[in-house]
Design an enzyme around this catalytic site. Structure first.
Site, mmCIF file in Angstrom:
data_model
loop_
_atom_site.group_PDB
_atom_site.id
_atom_site.type_symbol
_atom_site.label_atom_id
_atom_site.label_comp_id
_atom_site.label_asym_id
_atom_site.label_seq_id
_atom_site.Cartn_x
_atom_site.Cartn_y
_atom_site.Cartn_z
ATOM 1 N N TYR A 159 7.895 -14.681 -3.774
ATOM 2 C CA TYR A 159 9.178 -15.252 -4.323
ATOM 3 C C TYR A 159 8.884 -16.600 -4.260
ATOM 4 O O TYR A 159 9.733 -17.501 -4.631
ATOM 5 C CB TYR A 159 10.412 -14.940 -3.576
ATOM 6 C CG TYR A 159 11.144 -13.639 -4.339
ATOM 7 C CD1 TYR A 159 11.608 -13.695 -5.564
ATOM 8 C CD2 TYR A 159 10.923 -12.514 -3.559
ATOM 9 C CE1 TYR A 159 12.126 -12.703 -6.166
ATOM 10 C CE2 TYR A 159 11.465 -11.301 -4.249
ATOM 11 C CZ TYR A 159 12.175 -11.493 -5.624
ATOM 12 O OH TYR A 159 12.794 -10.380 -6.220
ATOM 13 N N GLU A 208 3.539 12.386 12.367
ATOM 14 C CA GLU A 208 3.665 12.223 11.197
ATOM 15 C C GLU A 208 4.729 11.680 10.484
ATOM 16 O O GLU A 208 4.934 10.649 10.129
ATOM 17 C CB GLU A 208 3.085 13.131 10.416
ATOM 18 C CG GLU A 208 2.954 12.613 8.765
ATOM 19 C CD GLU A 208 2.539 13.754 7.785
ATOM 20 O OE1 GLU A 208 2.735 13.708 6.508
ATOM 21 O OE2 GLU A 208 2.149 14.712 8.211
ATOM 22 N N ASP A 236 1.553 17.291 9.279
ATOM 23 C CA ASP A 236 1.676 18.538 8.583
ATOM 24 C C ASP A 236 0.343 19.326 8.423
ATOM 25 O O ASP A 236 -0.689 18.579 8.352
ATOM 26 C CB ASP A 236 2.402 18.129 7.218
ATOM 27 C CG ASP A 236 3.720 17.476 7.345
ATOM 28 O OD1 ASP A 236 4.386 18.050 8.052
ATOM 29 O OD2 ASP A 236 4.335 17.083 6.558
#
Length: 447
Positions: free
Chosen positions: A190, A276, A328
């Protein structure tokens, strides 16, 4: 003086469950001592050699520009990495003070000014971060940046805007570093929206500048927003304030983006449990798993950010305790785990401070689905994209070097079945903390 941590009751089976984990911890400490001794011997031999007046540079020097007038600091590379690359040099950055980074920025600015005064425009030489220049080094067990370099010329129509963005970002970084403050990547964007247009433009240039200067990304004092969380048997000071992660409520403590402001790390943990997903992390936190089996629980809520990776790397270097990964049982879980271990290709130049090699894959593994009788309705069918990603992973060097990882991935691809950690909840919401993890740790069932 730090307040005493309140006494907690360990699980009745804690000694039995943690026996193999403690053995692994002692092995890691022994390896660390041997490595430290070896490094001291090498340093001593190097000093003896230099004292004889031999100033010839060795083949292990990090690649730096031989043509530019600025010379970022150099760091000696591991001989093994050079051998594995068949004599080619690699680019790696190291930790620099704010003053050193400022001096290097000013040196680059001086070179640019000299070129402009000669009415030649200016050209920046930047180490290439292209995929073709990303190299996995088995001896280091992480991805590094090769020796290829590119140029960015202001007089080239296609490169003019990128060159302007690069110099503008360097100017802003110089201001930030002189004030000794930190800003976010969004803050940086910005400051000149019309030039940058999109934040990805200013973000990408940050990595280019870090490689040019030879410093870590964090040395530039531009950080991302908080993402990672930590809870458990660890305390430290953050910019002087005492943080005890056993007293941070159920959700734990946000991992600060200013890792350089963390000091006085203390812990009685036996291991780090790297999770995770936030859902599994919250189960560990609410059940106070870290008190029953002393550990530190960390998550980055999916794809890891720089601060979480750097925090984990620092913990393992200072505490010398093993890291157990809970991810996973799908290709993407394994990819995320590999980023923690070997580093990401996007930031391969800084893998030395971001990678945590030898994380143990505790679960959830494809072989666990049958071993722990995960119901069929909790197993998911892999998509074509999943299968493609799995096959691509089987070709990766960091997977192929570990036969047990390869075997697990082959099971996944062959059965075309995946599962999330939450599949364990089908056997009870607290099954993961009360039965699955204790059983895994007791058997030393990690790879």
């Amino acid at each position: 003086m730090a307040p005493k941590r309140k006494l907690v009751t360990l699980a009745d089976d804690a000694d039995r469950v943690l026996k193999k984990c403690r053995q692994l911890r002692e092995e890691l400490k022994k390896e660390a001592k041997e490595k430290e001794k070896s490094n001291k011997n090498k340093a001593s031999a190097s000093n003896s050699s230099s004292s004889t007046g031999n100033s010839t540079s060795t083949s292990t020097s990090i690649v730096t520009s031989s043509e530019a007038t600025y010379q970022p600091r150099e760091r000696a590379s591991n001989n093994q990495s050079i051998t594995s690359l068949r004599g080619k040099s690699i680019v790696e950055v190291h930790n620099l003070s704010s003053t050193e980074v400022i001096e290097n920025i000013e040196s680059i600015a001086m070179t640019v000014a000299q070129q402009v005064l000669k009415k030649n425009g200016f050209t920046l030489e930047i180490p290439s971060r292209a995929s073709s220049n990303q190299i996995y080094v088995p001896e280091l067990d992480r991805i590094v940046l090769g020796e290829k370099r590119g140029t960015r010329s202001f007089l080239n129509v296609k490169e003019a805007r990128k060159s302007a963005i690069t110099t503008r970002v360097m100017q802003l970084l110089h201001q930030v570093l002189r004030k000794r403050i930190h800003i976010t990547k969004r803050d940086l964007f910005y400051t000149d929206v019309k030039l940058f247009v999109d934040q990805s433009e200013s973000d990408g240039v940050l990595d280019d500048i870090a490689t040019m200067i030879g410093c870590t990304r964090s040395n530039l004092h531009v950080v991302a927003s908080d993402k990672g969380l930590v809870v458990g048997r660890i305390s430290f000071r953050e910019d002087g304030d005492l943080i005890d992660c056993t007293r941070m409520g159920v959700g734990g403590k946000a991992i600060p983006p200013y890792i350089d402001k963390i000091t006085e790390i203390e812990s009685d943990a036996e291991f780090v449990l790297l999770v995770e997903k936030e859902a599994a992390y919250l189960r560990m936190a609410e059940d106070r798993f870290y008190n029953r089996y002393p550990c530190i629980v960390i998550t980055a809520k999916g794809q890891p950010d720089v601060a979480t990776r750097m925090f984990l790397s620092r913990l393992t270097n200072e505490l010398k305790i093993p890291v157990m990964g809970l991810f996973d049982a799908d290709p993407y879980g394994l990819k995320i785990l590999s980023v923690y271990m070997s580093g990401s290709k996007n930031m391969s130049y800084d893998s030395a401070s971001l990678a945590t090699p030898d994380i143990k894959w505790l679960g959830l593994r494809p072989s666990d689905l049958d071993k722990y009788d995960i119901p069929e309705q909790c197993r998911l069918k892999m998509t074509e994209n999943d299968i493609k990603t799995g096959k691509e992973l089987l070709k990766e060097d960091f997977i192929r070097k570990n036969k047990e990882w390869t075997k697990e991935l082959e099971i996944m691809v062959k059965t075309k079945t995946k599962a999330e950690i939450q599949a364990l909840s089908s056997k009870g919401f607290q099954y993961i903390t009360e039965e699955y993890l204790p059983a895994k740790l007791e058997r030393g069932d990690w790879i």
